[in-house]
Enzyme design. Structure first.
Site, PDB file in Angstrom:
ATOM      1  N   GLU A  95       0.834  -1.200   0.000  1.00 19.07           N
ATOM      2  CA  GLU A  95       0.000   0.000   0.000  1.00 19.07           C
ATOM      3  C   GLU A  95       0.870   1.251   0.000  1.00 19.07           C
ATOM      4  OE1 GLU A  95      -4.202  -1.347   1.743  1.00 19.07           O
ATOM      5  OE2 GLU A  95      -2.815  -0.752   3.313  1.00 19.07           O
ATOM      6  N   CYS A 119       5.238  -4.705  16.283  1.00 19.84           N
ATOM      7  CA  CYS A 119       4.634  -3.762  17.233  1.00 19.84           C
ATOM      8  C   CYS A 119       3.159  -4.134  17.388  1.00 19.84           C
ATOM      9  CB  CYS A 119       4.771  -2.328  16.728  1.00 19.84           C
ATOM     10  SG  CYS A 119       6.489  -1.884  16.405  1.00 19.84           S
ATOM     11  N   CYS A 122       0.146  -2.251  15.525  1.00 18.98           N
ATOM     12  CA  CYS A 122       0.313  -1.893  14.113  1.00 18.98           C
ATOM     13  C   CYS A 122      -0.197  -3.018  13.198  1.00 18.98           C
ATOM     14  CB  CYS A 122       1.781  -1.609  13.839  1.00 18.98           C
ATOM     15  SG  CYS A 122       2.164  -1.417  12.089  1.00 18.98           S
ATOM     16  N   GLY A 165       6.336  -1.635   6.707  1.00 17.67           N
ATOM     17  CA  GLY A 165       7.707  -2.093   6.835  1.00 17.67           C
ATOM     18  C   GLY A 165       8.615  -1.197   7.656  1.00 17.67           C
ATOM     19  N   GLU A 166       9.777  -1.726   8.009  1.00 14.93           N
ATOM     20  CA  GLU A 166      10.773  -1.005   8.794  1.00 14.93           C
ATOM     21  C   GLU A 166      11.947  -0.652   7.864  1.00 14.93           C
ATOM     22  OE1 GLU A 166      11.481   0.545  11.634  1.00 14.93           O
ATOM     23  OE2 GLU A 166      13.475   0.741  10.789  1.00 14.93           O
ATOM     24  N   SER A 220      10.271   6.024  16.436  1.00 14.19           N
ATOM     25  CA  SER A 220       9.027   5.660  17.116  1.00 14.19           C
ATOM     26  C   SER A 220       9.344   5.265  18.555  1.00 14.19           C
ATOM     27  CB  SER A 220       8.367   4.490  16.387  1.00 14.19           C
ATOM     28  OG  SER A 220       8.060   4.872  15.068  1.00 14.19           O
ATOM     29  N   LEU A 221       8.911   6.103  19.487  1.00 14.41           N
ATOM     30  CA  LEU A 221       9.289   5.910  20.882  1.00 14.41           C
ATOM     31  C   LEU A 221       8.168   5.193  21.660  1.00 14.41           C
ATOM     32  CD1 LEU A 221      11.802   6.707  22.456  1.00 14.41           C
ATOM     33  CD2 LEU A 221      10.697   8.883  23.005  1.00 14.41           C
ATOM     34  N   HIS A 222       7.023   5.814  21.760  1.00 13.75           N
ATOM     35  CA  HIS A 222       5.781   5.263  22.336  1.00 13.75           C
ATOM     36  C   HIS A 222       5.808   5.025  23.843  1.00 13.75           C
ATOM     37  CE1 HIS A 222       4.696   4.841  18.215  1.00 13.75           C
ATOM     38  NE2 HIS A 222       5.439   3.776  17.994  1.00 13.75           N
ATOM     39  N   ASN A 296      -4.570   4.760  16.023  1.00 10.68           N
ATOM     40  CA  ASN A 296      -5.550   4.372  15.003  1.00 10.68           C
ATOM     41  C   ASN A 296      -5.974   2.933  15.249  1.00 10.68           C
ATOM     42  OD1 ASN A 296      -5.511   6.835  13.542  1.00 10.68           O
ATOM     43  ND2 ASN A 296      -3.552   6.248  12.637  1.00 10.68           N
ATOM     44  N   CYS A 340      -1.775   6.028  10.053  1.00  7.95           N
ATOM     45  CA  CYS A 340      -0.533   5.419  10.536  1.00  7.95           C
ATOM     46  C   CYS A 340      -0.829   4.054  11.140  1.00  7.95           C
ATOM     47  CB  CYS A 340       0.081   6.263  11.644  1.00  7.95           C
ATOM     48  SG  CYS A 340       0.566   7.886  11.122  1.00  7.95           S
TER      49      CYS A 340
HETATM   50  N1  SAH Z   1       8.356   0.966  10.731  1.00 11.58           N
HETATM   51  C1  SAH Z   1       8.494   2.363  10.906  1.00 11.58           C
HETATM   52  C2  SAH Z   1       7.672   3.200   9.967  1.00 11.58           C
HETATM   53  C3  SAH Z   1       6.251   2.774   9.669  1.00 11.58           C
HETATM   54  S1  SAH Z   1       5.045   3.045  10.887  1.00 11.58           S
HETATM   55  C4  SAH Z   1       8.225   2.742  12.325  1.00 11.58           C
HETATM   56  O1  SAH Z   1       7.655   1.950  13.050  1.00 11.58           O
HETATM   57  O2  SAH Z   1       8.607   3.837  12.702  1.00 11.58           O
HETATM   58  C5  SAH Z   1       4.833   4.807  10.956  1.00 11.58           C
HETATM   59  C6  SAH Z   1       4.391   5.320  12.340  1.00 11.58           C
HETATM   60  O3  SAH Z   1       3.062   4.864  12.658  1.00 11.58           O
HETATM   61  C7  SAH Z   1       5.282   4.799  13.450  1.00 11.58           C
HETATM   62  O4  SAH Z   1       5.593   5.830  14.336  1.00 11.58           O
HETATM   63  C8  SAH Z   1       4.385   3.776  14.120  1.00 11.58           C
HETATM   64  O5  SAH Z   1       4.745   3.546  15.450  1.00 11.58           O
HETATM   65  C9  SAH Z   1       3.047   4.419  14.006  1.00 11.58           C
HETATM   66  N2  SAH Z   1       1.934   3.504  14.205  1.00 11.58           N
HETATM   67  C10 SAH Z   1       1.901   2.176  13.982  1.00 11.58           C
HETATM   68  N3  SAH Z   1       0.682   1.672  14.286  1.00 11.58           N
HETATM   69  C11 SAH Z   1      -0.070   2.721  14.693  1.00 11.58           C
HETATM   70  C12 SAH Z   1      -1.427   2.855  15.112  1.00 11.58           C
HETATM   71  N4  SAH Z   1      -2.251   1.813  15.165  1.00 11.58           N
HETATM   72  N5  SAH Z   1      -1.866   4.081  15.459  1.00 11.58           N
HETATM   73  C13 SAH Z   1      -1.052   5.154  15.392  1.00 11.58           C
HETATM   74  N6  SAH Z   1       0.239   5.087  14.990  1.00 11.58           N
HETATM   75  C14 SAH Z   1       0.728   3.896  14.646  1.00 11.58           C
HETATM   76 FE1  SF4 Z   2       6.344  -1.577  14.120  1.00  7.33          FE
HETATM   77 FE2  SF4 Z   2       6.685   0.178  12.112  1.00  7.33          FE
HETATM   78 FE3  SF4 Z   2       6.802  -2.461  11.657  1.00  7.33          FE
HETATM   79 FE4  SF4 Z   2       4.474  -1.358  12.240  1.00  7.33          FE
HETATM   80  S1  SF4 Z   2       5.692  -0.952  10.437  1.00  7.33           S
HETATM   81  S2  SF4 Z   2       5.329  -3.287  13.105  1.00  7.33           S
HETATM   82  S3  SF4 Z   2       5.072   0.225  13.688  1.00  7.33           S
HETATM   83  S4  SF4 Z   2       8.190  -1.280  12.929  1.00  7.33           S
END
Ligand code: SAH
Ligand code: SF4
Length: 346
Positions: A95, A119, A122, A165-166, A220-222, A296, A340
């Protein structure tokens, strides 16, 4: 389509120049081809009449143009977001999202089919990992968006590597694609135009710092403690929070760049005043901006987004007590699952 052939989208201009030199074709044709690829957004060799027939014949025999067909295209009801489901040569789907938030067009592009980082909140993480994308497949996504804009005389202004993806797990391919997207005679997405978001792959952050590629970095800290973070982001066990913050410090010192720290706001989980203060202390002394993203919804995670009062309180504490700038990301594209962390293909 022959996946084994060289994908023209995977080549930097110097690489294409070297290829044409080897074939003993004039460099003039490199400039023409590049122009067709990245300015005219040509989608096939037959759309390149100004290339001599012998050049086109050779290209047809030994290369391919990795244009990605659209399997599905959906617009959000507010008109700000469009999501493309694109099909790769091996029939896998990814996507790509086009966003118009600030009058500028941004493409959110994917770096892998699925993701191995797991994560919990996600959708991409929930689907698991299939494979890395090639440089050509990453470039082709940006070109797909650019091609849809061209008839409207608009140009892609920004690219965020925040799709599926990462990106730092697929370092080489991503950086090759970044170099192609940056080319000043191509899409010309310069230093301030490309943002890469990582879950916190420490060796990748350090390598990015060494190589000084001009991209913005988002981390991405969280969560602000190791235990809380590891519960949301399993790879924190491999790259613990203190190592991550150390790598971020090295990155900012070496490059002089500020890092964006992303924080998915989950009600009752990481959105209290104490959480905000923990972030403030953790990032103390680092050039930082915090991007708050109200969670989200995804099928595999029960958490709910923080209320806007909690987000405002979080921001207020960061600003007043720690002089830390922050933004709350606008929630867009949720009706088409393009927000996201909502990208996934079943
Ligand atoms: N893999 C990378 C980039 C893709 S995700 C990463 O994790 O940083 C892009 C952003 O969306 C990241 O900050 C991720 O933590 C956040 N994200 C993932 N799932 C989410 C969700 N359900 N709601 C809000 N943000 C989310
Ligand atoms: Fe985690 Fe980013 Fe991979 Fe989603 S896309 S699993 S937020 S590393």
């Amino acid at each position: 389509m022959h996946a084994a052939l060289l994908d023209l989208y995977a080549l930097t201009r110097p690489e294409l120049t070297a290829l044409f030199a080897r074939w003993e074709f004039s460099p003039v044709h490199v400039a023409r081809l590049w122009n067709y690829l990245y300015w005219e957004c040509a989608d096939s060799l037959s759309a390149m009449p100004k290339l001599p027939a012998k050049v086109r014949r050779r290209l047809a025999a030994e290369t391919r143009l990795g244009v990605l067909p659209t399997a599905l295209e959906t617009d959000s009801s507010d008109g700000f977001t469009r999501k493309y489901l694109l099909t790769l040569a091996d029939r896998a789907n990814i996507e790509t999202v086009l966003m118009r938030f600030t009058g500028r067009v941004t493409a959110c592009i994917s770096s892998q089919v699925g993701c191995a980082m797991g994560c919990v909140f996600c959708a991409t993480g929930q689907m698991g990992y299939t494979r890395h994308l090639t440089p050509g497949e990453i470039v082709a996504q940006a070109m797909h968006v650019q091609r849809t804009l061209r008839p409207h005389r608009q140009r892609l202004r920004n690219v965020v590597l925040m799709g599926m993806g990462e990106p730092l797990h697929n370092y080489e391919a991503v950086m090759q694609a970044v170099d192609i997207l940056r080319d000043t005679n191509g899409l010309a997405l310069g230093a301030e135009r490309i943002t890469l978001s990582t879950v916190g792959v420490v060796p990748g952050i350090l390598r990015l710092a060494r190589e000084k590629r001009p991209v913005h970095l988002a981390v991405s800290l969280h969560a602000a403690t190791q235990a809380a973070r590891a519960a949301l982001v399993p790879v924190a066990q491999k790259w613990p929070l203190d190592e991550l913050i150390g790598a971020c410090r090295t990155y900012s010192q070496t490059t002089g760049r500020r890092i964006f720290y992303e924080w998915a706001l989950i009600e009752g989980k990481n959105d209290s005043a104490a959480d905000a203060r923990a972030v403030g202390r953790l990032l103390h002394g680092l050039p930082a901006q915090v991007n708050l993203i109200p969670l989200n919804p995804t099928a595999g995670y029960a958490g709910v987004p923080s209320r806007s009062e909690a987000a405002k309180r979080f921001q207020h504490i960061l600003a007043e007590e720690f002089k830390l700038p922050s933004t709350v990301r606008q929630r867009r594209g949720l009706d088409i699952a393009a927000g996201c962390g909502q990208l996934a293909v079943r």
